[in-house]
Scaffold this motif. Structure first.
Motif, short mmCIF file in Angstrom:
data_model
loop_
_atom_site.label_atom_id
_atom_site.label_comp_id
_atom_site.label_asym_id
_atom_site.label_seq_id
_atom_site.Cartn_x
_atom_site.Cartn_y
_atom_site.Cartn_z
N UNK A 136 0.82 -1.21 0.00
CA UNK A 136 0.00 0.00 0.00
C UNK A 136 0.85 1.26 0.00
N UNK A 137 1.98 1.24 0.74
CA UNK A 137 2.82 2.43 0.77
C UNK A 137 3.50 2.65 -0.58
N UNK A 138 3.83 1.56 -1.26
CA UNK A 138 4.40 1.67 -2.60
C UNK A 138 3.41 2.28 -3.57
N UNK A 139 2.14 1.89 -3.44
CA UNK A 139 1.11 2.46 -4.32
C UNK A 139 0.88 3.94 -4.02
N UNK A 140 0.94 4.30 -2.73
CA UNK A 140 0.79 5.71 -2.35
C UNK A 140 1.97 6.52 -2.89
N UNK A 141 3.15 5.94 -2.84
CA UNK A 141 4.34 6.59 -3.38
C UNK A 141 4.19 6.82 -4.88
N UNK A 184 12.22 1.97 2.54
CA UNK A 184 12.58 1.41 3.85
C UNK A 184 11.56 0.36 4.27
N UNK A 185 10.28 0.65 4.06
CA UNK A 185 9.21 -0.30 4.41
C UNK A 185 9.37 -1.60 3.63
N UNK A 186 9.73 -1.50 2.35
CA UNK A 186 9.93 -2.70 1.52
C UNK A 186 11.07 -3.54 2.05
N UNK A 187 12.19 -2.88 2.39
CA UNK A 187 13.36 -3.61 2.90
C UNK A 187 13.02 -4.31 4.21
N UNK A 188 12.35 -3.61 5.12
CA UNK A 188 11.98 -4.19 6.41
C UNK A 188 11.07 -5.40 6.22
N UNK A 189 10.07 -5.25 5.32
CA UNK A 189 9.15 -6.35 5.05
C UNK A 189 9.87 -7.54 4.44
N UNK A 190 10.81 -7.26 3.52
CA UNK A 190 11.55 -8.34 2.87
C UNK A 190 12.43 -9.09 3.87
N UNK A 191 13.07 -8.35 4.78
CA UNK A 191 13.92 -8.99 5.79
C UNK A 191 13.09 -9.86 6.73
#
Length: 202
Positions: A136-141, A184-191
């Motif tokens: 969702x944050x990626x879509x907002x971006x 940052x959110x993507x990296x945290x989610x991926x980790x």
């Protein structure tokens, strides 16, 4: 009927469908509007307006192909991969063109491109395990980038005055901040996902 037989009986969705065709068209349109923007050195003439209009149409079609794919059950793994790539090609091309024209600092373009290319590369690395859909944050971006770039492309300052440039700056700042935050959110989610997978395999 067993689960395997049930899954085998389900029809496979073809990658050659309308939503994916629209997505590919968006990618093809990127160099076209870039040429239109750069052809007259970014002046406020007709080509500049047409370039802005073409970008708006191309980026807006993202919602159209997504709606068609979901409503007609045409969602494919290829579409999940191509859709964010199309967004990145369009927005990245526009930012590069604006920086070439000297209307946008290169550091802004570099920050955005590093985030977008990095995440795209990661998606391809893990594609054999799973397809990472946009969060969702990626879509907002993406929405924030679309609005900011559309305002930067259209020479509204000619009609409304230089104060429009300040408005453009505010929207671009919001887009950059969301770009960094979503990265940052993507990296945290991926980790977290990687750690969870390792725990399951133990």
């Amino acid at each position: 009927m067993t689960a395997s037989n049930a899954s085998a009986a389900e029809p496979r969705i073809s990658n050659w469908n309308l939503p994916n065709a629209i997505t590919v068209a968006r990618i093809v349109l990127a160099p076209v509007f870039m040429w239109m923007l750069l052809a007259d050195d970014g002046s406020d003439g007709a080509l500049r307006w047409w370039a802005a209009l073409l970008f708006v149409v191309a980026i807006a079609s993202d919602g159209i192909d997504g709606h068609i794919a979901r409503s007609r059950n045409l969602v494919t793994d290829l579409g999940k991969i191509l859709d964010p790539i199309a967004d990145k090609v369009l927005t990245g091309g526009a930012l590069v063109a604006l920086s070439i024209l000297g209307e946008l600092p290169w550091w802004v373009t570099i920050v955005v491109l590093v985030r977008e290319i990095g995440i795209t590369v990661h998606r391809f690395i893990v594609i054999s395990d799973h397809v990472v859909a946009a969060a969702w944050m990626g879509k907002l971006k993406t929405l924030a980038q679309a609005v900011a770039i559309s305002l930067a492309l259209a020479p509204f300052w000619v009609l409304l005055g230089d104060w429009v440039l300040w408005v453009n700056g505010v929207f671009m700042t919001i887009a950059v901040l969301l770009t960094i935050a979503s990265g940052i959110d993507y990296v945290v989610t991926a980790v977290r996902g990687s750690r969870a997978d390792r725990q399951v395999k133990r």
